[in-house]
Design a protein around this motif. Structure first.
Motif, PDB file in Angstrom:
ATOM      1  N   TRP A 157       0.833  -1.205   0.000  1.00  0.00           N
ATOM      2  CA  TRP A 157       0.000   0.000   0.000  1.00  0.00           C
ATOM      3  C   TRP A 157       0.866   1.252   0.000  1.00  0.00           C
ATOM      4  O   TRP A 157       0.567   2.216  -0.700  1.00  0.00           O
ATOM      5  CB  TRP A 157      -0.921   0.015   1.213  1.00  0.00           C
ATOM      6  N   GLN A 210       2.058   2.587  -3.200  1.00  0.00           N
ATOM      7  CA  GLN A 210       1.058   3.217  -4.066  1.00  0.00           C
ATOM      8  C   GLN A 210       0.869   4.700  -3.762  1.00  0.00           C
ATOM      9  O   GLN A 210       0.260   5.429  -4.556  1.00  0.00           O
ATOM     10  CB  GLN A 210      -0.303   2.516  -3.919  1.00  0.00           C
ATOM     11  N   TYR A 246      -5.721   7.422   2.125  1.00  0.00           N
ATOM     12  CA  TYR A 246      -5.732   6.199   1.315  1.00  0.00           C
ATOM     13  C   TYR A 246      -6.191   5.093   2.249  1.00  0.00           C
ATOM     14  O   TYR A 246      -5.432   4.632   3.122  1.00  0.00           O
ATOM     15  CB  TYR A 246      -4.329   5.941   0.772  1.00  0.00           C
ATOM     16  N   GLY A 300      -4.962   2.607   7.645  1.00  0.00           N
ATOM     17  CA  GLY A 300      -4.646   3.222   6.362  1.00  0.00           C
ATOM     18  C   GLY A 300      -3.771   4.447   6.526  1.00  0.00           C
ATOM     19  O   GLY A 300      -3.238   4.707   7.616  1.00  0.00           O
ATOM     20  N   ILE A 332      -8.336   1.909  -0.998  1.00  0.00           N
ATOM     21  CA  ILE A 332      -7.472   0.738  -1.119  1.00  0.00           C
ATOM     22  C   ILE A 332      -8.369  -0.434  -1.490  1.00  0.00           C
ATOM     23  O   ILE A 332      -9.291  -0.778  -0.742  1.00  0.00           O
ATOM     24  CB  ILE A 332      -6.734   0.432   0.192  1.00  0.00           C
TER      25      ILE A 332
END
Length: 199
Positions: free
Chosen positions: A113, A116, A127, A145, A178
């Motif tokens: 993650w 990204q 995110y 997150g 996500i």
């Protein structure tokens, strides 16, 4: 990409009946496990805890790069996040926000993650994964997150106007989703039954 983690462990654990941060799996507390996983992604970790004693009981001595933020207000997760943000001395790129009671966190997935983040729109302040609640509505999962450092400006305004709900705050923000998140990754221990399932 400079990332700092904030881990929230200042909740009252009323449904569990005991401090969730101090629950142990294979001899390690949930809070310690969460800190160890967060350090796979972040440069340092800030733990928002109810007391210094709670922090000392929950963290193993070998963990470094940790700072303690005492949650004096005990006014919910959003205020705990705000207190953690205020404790960070210098600006960073992103904040990884985690609840302390996520026993199925996967460090490799958090790292994926994090990779990204550079591709997200500059206007996205967070995110996050989403989940479907009991009313079949998609809600953000705010405690697993990433948040952009600049999110604190809208958060300050929201809190100053009496806001205390992550969902209400995020409804009026641009958030990147996500996708394809394993459901077990978001499982948290709220009750003794939940903890029994994990053990």
């Amino acid at each position: 990409m400079y990332i700092i983690a904030i881990i929230l462990s200042g909740g009252k654990s009323s449904r569990m009946g005991k401090d969730k941060a101090l629950l142990e799996i294979n001899g390690e507390t949930l809070l310690s496990r969460t800190c160890r996983t967060a350090l796979q992604v972040s440069d340092s970790v800030y733990v928002v805890a109810r007391s210094q004693e709670q922090y000392q009981q929950a963290i193993t001595p070998d963990l470094s790069q940790l700072s303690i933020v005492l949650d004096q207000q005990l006014d919910g997760a959003l205020i705990g996040f705000w207190q953690g943000l205020q404790a960070i001395a210098i600006p960073v790129d992103w904040i990884l926000l985690l609840a302390c009671d996520l026993p199925n966190l996967q460090g490799d997935l958090l790292q994926f993650w994090a990779r990204q983040l550079a591709n997200l729109p500059d206007t996205a302040i967070a995110y996050l994964p989403r989940y479907v609640d009991e009313n079949s509505r998609k809600q953000w999962e705010p405690l697993c997150g990433f948040y952009r450092w600049s999110c604190q400006y809208s958060l300050r305004e929201f809190i100053s106007n009496g806001g205390r709900s992550f969902q209400k705050w995020l409804t009026n923000q641009e958030v990147a989703e996500i996708v394809n998140v394993p459901l077990e990754m978001l499982f948290n221990c709220n009750t003794p039954e939940d903890f029994h399932l994990i053990k």
